[in-house]
Design a protein around this motif. Structure first.
Motif, PDB file in Angstrom:
ATOM      1  N   SER A 170       9.446   6.606   7.119  1.00 15.72           N
ATOM      2  CA  SER A 170       8.285   5.421   7.468  1.00 15.72           C
ATOM      3  C   SER A 170       8.723   4.911   6.039  1.00 15.72           C
ATOM      4  CB  SER A 170       7.221   5.783   7.906  1.00 15.72           C
ATOM      5  OG  SER A 170       6.298   5.386   7.207  1.00 15.72           O
ATOM      6  N   ALA A 171       8.496   3.254   6.171  1.00 18.24           N
ATOM      7  CA  ALA A 171       7.995   2.504   5.650  1.00 18.24           C
ATOM      8  C   ALA A 171       6.826   1.188   5.447  1.00 18.24           C
ATOM      9  CB  ALA A 171       9.320   1.674   4.980  1.00 18.24           C
ATOM     10  N   GLU A 172       5.936   1.135   4.256  1.00 16.51           N
ATOM     11  CA  GLU A 172       4.753  -0.305   4.455  1.00 16.51           C
ATOM     12  C   GLU A 172       5.336  -1.155   3.301  1.00 16.51           C
ATOM     13  OE1 GLU A 172       1.531   1.941   4.497  1.00 16.51           O
ATOM     14  OE2 GLU A 172       1.487   3.181   6.622  1.00 16.51           O
ATOM     15  N   LEU A 173       4.291  -2.219   3.895  1.00 14.61           N
ATOM     16  CA  LEU A 173       3.924  -3.435   2.684  1.00 14.61           C
ATOM     17  C   LEU A 173       2.897  -3.630   2.459  1.00 14.61           C
ATOM     18  CD1 LEU A 173       7.506  -5.751   3.489  1.00 14.61           C
ATOM     19  CD2 LEU A 173       7.083  -4.622   1.834  1.00 14.61           C
ATOM     20  N   PRO A 177       3.277  -2.625   8.095  1.00 14.91           N
ATOM     21  CA  PRO A 177       4.906  -1.501   8.428  1.00 14.91           C
ATOM     22  C   PRO A 177       5.815  -2.272   8.937  1.00 14.91           C
ATOM     23  CG  PRO A 177       2.711  -1.967  11.230  1.00 14.91           C
ATOM     24  CD  PRO A 177       2.669  -2.530   9.522  1.00 14.91           C
ATOM     25  N   CYS A 178       6.967  -1.819   8.397  1.00 11.61           N
ATOM     26  CA  CYS A 178       8.523  -2.331   8.524  1.00 11.61           C
ATOM     27  C   CYS A 178       9.109  -1.089   8.850  1.00 11.61           C
ATOM     28  CB  CYS A 178       9.011  -1.454   6.932  1.00 11.61           C
ATOM     29  SG  CYS A 178      10.632  -3.145   6.880  1.00 11.61           S
ATOM     30  N   VAL A 179       9.657  -1.299   9.732  1.00  6.88           N
ATOM     31  CA  VAL A 179      10.189  -0.969  11.223  1.00  6.88           C
ATOM     32  C   VAL A 179      11.433  -0.203  10.762  1.00  6.88           C
ATOM     33  CG1 VAL A 179      10.278  -0.290  13.821  1.00  6.88           C
ATOM     34  CG2 VAL A 179       9.171  -1.753  13.183  1.00  6.88           C
ATOM     35  N   THR A 213       2.831 -12.382  -2.864  1.00  6.65           N
ATOM     36  CA  THR A 213       3.966 -11.235  -3.309  1.00  6.65           C
ATOM     37  C   THR A 213       3.016 -10.230  -2.929  1.00  6.65           C
ATOM     38  OG1 THR A 213       4.972 -12.379  -5.796  1.00  6.65           O
ATOM     39  CG2 THR A 213       5.276 -10.075  -5.687  1.00  6.65           C
ATOM     40  N   VAL A 214       4.339  -9.609  -2.197  1.00  5.79           N
ATOM     41  CA  VAL A 214       3.463  -8.228  -1.690  1.00  5.79           C
ATOM     42  C   VAL A 214       4.049  -7.081  -3.162  1.00  5.79           C
ATOM     43  CG1 VAL A 214       4.287  -6.019  -0.947  1.00  5.79           C
ATOM     44  CG2 VAL A 214       4.962  -8.138   0.183  1.00  5.79           C
ATOM     45  N   ARG A 215       2.593  -6.616  -3.180  1.00 12.02           N
ATOM     46  CA  ARG A 215       2.218  -5.216  -4.519  1.00 12.02           C
ATOM     47  C   ARG A 215       2.764  -4.725  -4.507  1.00 12.02           C
ATOM     48  NH1 ARG A 215      -3.058  -6.719  -2.441  1.00 12.02           N
ATOM     49  NH2 ARG A 215      -3.569  -5.371  -1.643  1.00 12.02           N
ATOM     50  N   ILE A 216       3.044  -3.577  -3.250  1.00 14.66           N
ATOM     51  CA  ILE A 216       4.176  -2.228  -3.641  1.00 14.66           C
ATOM     52  C   ILE A 216       4.402  -2.117  -1.890  1.00 14.66           C
ATOM     53  CG2 ILE A 216       1.735  -1.015  -2.573  1.00 14.66           C
ATOM     54  CD1 ILE A 216       2.751   0.907  -5.087  1.00 14.66           C
ATOM     55  N   LEU A 217       5.865  -1.582  -2.843  1.00 17.68           N
ATOM     56  CA  LEU A 217       6.320  -0.920  -0.767  1.00 17.68           C
ATOM     57  C   LEU A 217       5.793   0.568  -1.342  1.00 17.68           C
ATOM     58  CD1 LEU A 217       8.971  -0.617   1.113  1.00 17.68           C
ATOM     59  CD2 LEU A 217      10.241  -0.913  -1.043  1.00 17.68           C
ATOM     60  N   THR A 218       5.994   1.442  -0.415  1.00 17.04           N
ATOM     61  CA  THR A 218       5.300   2.733   0.186  1.00 17.04           C
ATOM     62  C   THR A 218       7.078   2.928   1.135  1.00 17.04           C
ATOM     63  OG1 THR A 218       3.771   2.550  -0.215  1.00 17.04           O
ATOM     64  CG2 THR A 218       3.472   4.555   0.360  1.00 17.04           C
ATOM     65  N   VAL A 219       7.282   4.135   0.918  1.00 17.59           N
ATOM     66  CA  VAL A 219       8.612   4.953   1.713  1.00 17.59           C
ATOM     67  C   VAL A 219       7.948   6.467   1.063  1.00 17.59           C
ATOM     68  CG1 VAL A 219      10.733   5.767   1.783  1.00 17.59           C
ATOM     69  CG2 VAL A 219      10.181   3.099   0.692  1.00 17.59           C
ATOM     70  N   MET A 220       8.003   5.982   2.591  1.00 12.44           N
ATOM     71  CA  MET A 220       7.273   8.376   2.755  1.00 12.44           C
ATOM     72  C   MET A 220       9.018   8.901   3.375  1.00 12.44           C
ATOM     73  SD  MET A 220       3.309   6.672   4.585  1.00 12.44           S
ATOM     74  CE  MET A 220       4.604   5.482   5.057  1.00 12.44           C
ATOM     75  N   VAL A 221       9.009  10.109   3.572  1.00 19.32           N
ATOM     76  CA  VAL A 221       9.946  11.127   3.875  1.00 19.32           C
ATOM     77  C   VAL A 221       9.697  12.110   4.276  1.00 19.32           C
ATOM     78  CG1 VAL A 221      12.480  11.831   3.658  1.00 19.32           C
ATOM     79  CG2 VAL A 221      12.137   9.330   2.916  1.00 19.32           C
ATOM     80  N   ASP A 222       8.777  12.624   4.964  1.00 15.48           N
ATOM     81  CA  ASP A 222       7.870  13.313   5.619  1.00 15.48           C
ATOM     82  C   ASP A 222       6.677  13.944   5.121  1.00 15.48           C
ATOM     83  OD1 ASP A 222       9.963  13.709   7.155  1.00 15.48           O
ATOM     84  OD2 ASP A 222      11.014  15.567   6.266  1.00 15.48           O
ATOM     85  N   GLY A 223       6.909  14.724   3.747  1.00 13.86           N
ATOM     86  CA  GLY A 223       5.414  14.839   2.924  1.00 13.86           C
ATOM     87  C   GLY A 223       6.269  14.214   1.549  1.00 13.86           C
ATOM     88  N   ALA A 224       7.227  13.088   0.920  1.00 15.58           N
ATOM     89  CA  ALA A 224       7.128  12.638   0.310  1.00 15.58           C
ATOM     90  C   ALA A 224       6.733  10.965   0.251  1.00 15.58           C
ATOM     91  CB  ALA A 224       8.649  12.881  -0.075  1.00 15.58           C
TER      92      ALA A 224
END
Length: 622
Positions: A170-173, A177-179, A213-224
């Motif tokens: 999953s990813a978020e801005l 949510p970024c699908v 401007t988006v402050r942070i992009l977060t990418v979640m791969v399972d527990g990472a």
């Protein structure tokens, strides 16, 4: 022998069986030996085969003889030495477990990939998979594009490593949510679609916190969890201000120029043609800058569109008929949106998640957004497939040539060369071919069977009309041989030499005339000086006076008036005055006075001559 290399276990059992006979026969005890084979558990499938070092991956293990109860495998599934906690169990054939974090090296994760086999223990024994599970170090390095509309819908491409591992990504801005689209993702690319911005960003108007401007992009791969700072900018939604031209052939392909704002925030815009709120077709646009883009008009099926319009007209007539019967009033018929082969349709745009540009007539009523479709142009082929070109221009005949096209929409090729279009009329196209005959190919560089260049007319991006081959006749009739070139060069050299000779003769004649003129001037100066000297000394002899008198009498009848200023010798009854001569006037109409002096003079009579006191003006020209 099993796939994992272990031997199967066999057990023997003896079951007594009584065989009876009729009519009082003795009963016989038969001993039957039965061999029962007990199979060890087998692992056939592991999915997925990789996950992040932090764990949290749901691993599905499929096989056979994987226990009879969940308690048989609970706390007995391992990846290497790391426990995999059972999350779901299906008797004997399937286990789903959640991986733990990879083992630490010196208190931290090493960052390198680690591989371990899957181990399952049941009351029947322990089995290990031949395929190993890999712990990977997920990373995120960049995002493209870096801007998009506040309404969302922008397709982001997140670059990195091992972005397709694990069971959930999953990813978020900034929490939006970024699908993720896993079907388009790979190990080095994660694809997701932005959501509509909310809060202070919603609305997409200038001054309302946009661009933001988006402050942070977060990418979640399972527990990472991996982050990237300032990866994206939300811009106001694009607006459409003008469309031109608004005429297109049925086959489409005519470039429509779109003027607006924030058009560069869309990576893949498309133009659509709509009829009764239904999209008929679309085509991809090309963004030139923030305020302009070009879109080829989509092609339409003429018969299908006319059938839709006819059905809609029939529906309207039935509705009007029912309405007149119920209200007993006469209504004017509704204006038709088509006239024979001409059909006007609505224009819209697909720009990510921006809904306001999908139907321009609803959201931008002041913008002319009706695109009229007209019959395709027709270009006549050359007679017998060949045309002789004798110079000047190439004329192509046809029909409906400029109905939905102008000079910028038409491109004519002769072989691989361009024929510059100079005129476009209803039934005629005029272009200027290159001076030399092009190579005998078509516009793609493929050689033609006739060994002559092929003439092709391109209208827009979709229409192509091959007309035939073109032969340059003038080069065959008037060849320019080396002998001809030498003759032309010799003639030019002769003309140059003749010009020099004529110039030399002219300069010689001019010099001679100038010398004669200077000699005459010297003579006049000498005479004038002599007369001046005589006047000063007062030596006026009767012979000189008589000569002047005779001179005046001889020319009195042929003298003419002079309009120009003049220097004169005035003769009166006893004296003579000589003013300064005018030497700037050349000697015109010279008059040689016999008996006086051999000097060109002009004499004019000031007043009628007296019998004994004539008075004259005598001009001497230098």
């Amino acid at each position: 022998m099993l796939e994992n290399g272990e031997k199967r276990k066999t057990r023997h059992f003896i079951f007594p069986r009584v065989r009876g006979t009729c009519q009082g026969e003795k009963q016989t005890l038969v001993v039957v030996a039965v061999m029962v084979i007990v199979m060890r558990e087998t692992v056939l499938l592991i999915q997925p085969l990789a996950g992040p070092l932090e764990g949290g991956t749901l691993v599905t293990i499929e096989g056979s003889n994987l226990g009879l109860r969940e308690e048989d495998v609970k706390n007995n599934v391992f990846i290497g030495d790391v426990p995999c906690h059972v999350h779901d169990y299906r008797v004997s054939v399937k286990i789903t477990c959640l991986t733990g974090p990879a083992p630490l090296t010196h208190g931290t994760h090493s960052g390198n990939d680690l591989q371990f086999p899957v181990k399952v223990t049941t009351p029947a024994g322990t089995t290990r998979s031949t395929v190993k599970f890999t712990y990977t170090n997920v990373s995120v390095t960049g995002v493209w594009p870096t801007r998009g509309p506040v309404s969302g819908g922008t397709v982001l491409s997140i670059s990195g490593r091992f972005l397709n591992v694990g069971s959930h990504v999953s990813a978020e801005l900034d929490g939006l949510p970024c699908v993720v689209n896993k079907t388009q993702s790979s190990s080095h690319r994660l694809v997701c679609v932005t959501s509509r911005a909310s809060g202070s960003w919603e609305g997409g108007k200038e001054g309302d916190g946009l661009p933001a401007t988006v402050r942070i992009l977060t990418v979640m791969v399972d527990g990472a969890r991996r982050s990237l700072a300032s990866p994206f900018v939300f811009t106001p939604d694009p607006r459409v201000l003008e469309l031109k031209p608004l005429r297109s052939p049925w086959s489409g392909g005519r470039l429509v120029t779109v003027h607006g704002t924030h058009l560069d925030a869309i990576q893949a815009p498309r133009i659509t043609v709509n009829l009764f709120e239904r999209v008929l077709n679309s085509s991809a646009c090309r963004v030139l800058n923030a305020d302009q883009m070009e879109c080829p008009s989509p092609p339409l099926d003429r018969d299908a569109v006319l059938a839709i319009l006819e059905a809609q007209d029939n529906l309207r007539r039935r509705r009007r008929s029912r309405s007149r019967r119920s209200h007993k009033i006469q209504r004017s018929p509704r204006r038709r949106d088509h006239d024979g082969d001409e059909v006007a349709v609505d224009v819209g745009f697909l720009m990510d998640g921006v809904a306001s540009v999908m139907h321009l007539r609803q959201h931008f009523p002041n913008v002319r957004s009706r695109l009229t479709y007209l019959p395709d142009p027709v270009y006549y082929t050359f007679p017998h497939g060949v045309k002789l070109y004798k110079g000047d221009t190439l004329v192509v005949e046809g029909e409906h040539i400029n109905d939905a096209a102008d000079e910028s929409d038409v491109r004519v090729t002769i072989g691989t060369a361009i024929c510059n279009v100079t005129s476009l009329a209803m039934t005629q196209l005029v272009c200027t071919p290159p001076e030399m005959q092009p190579e005998p190919t078509d516009e793609r560089g493929l050689y033609t069977p006739e060994q002559l260049p092929l003439v092709v007319v391109h209208v827009g991006q979709y229409l192509r009309f091959p007309l035939g081959v073109l032969r340059y006749e003038r080069h065959r009739r008037f060849p320019l041989t080396p002998e001809g070139i030498a003759g032309l060069a010799g003639g030019a050299l002769f003309l140059v030499l003749a010009s020099f000779v004529v110039l030399a003769v002219y300069r010689r004649k001019s010099s001679q005339a100038e010398r004669v003129y200077k000699l005459m001037q010297l003579q006049m100066d000498s005479l004038e000086s002599h007369v001046r000297t005589e006047c000063k000394q007062g030596e006026w002899s009767s012979s000189v006076a008589g000569q002047v008198y005779r001179c005046g009498a001889a020319v009195s009848e042929c003298a003419r008036p002079l309009a120009a200023p003049r220097a004169c010798i005035a003769t009166r009854d006893g004296g003579m005055t000589v003013p300064r001569p005018l030497s700037a006037h050349p000697p015109t109409h010279p008059l040689l006075i016999g008996g006086c002096v051999n000097t060109p003079v002009k004499v004019t009579r000031r007043r009628p001559c007296a019998s004994h006191a004539p008075e004259w003006d005598v001009l001497f020209y230098a």
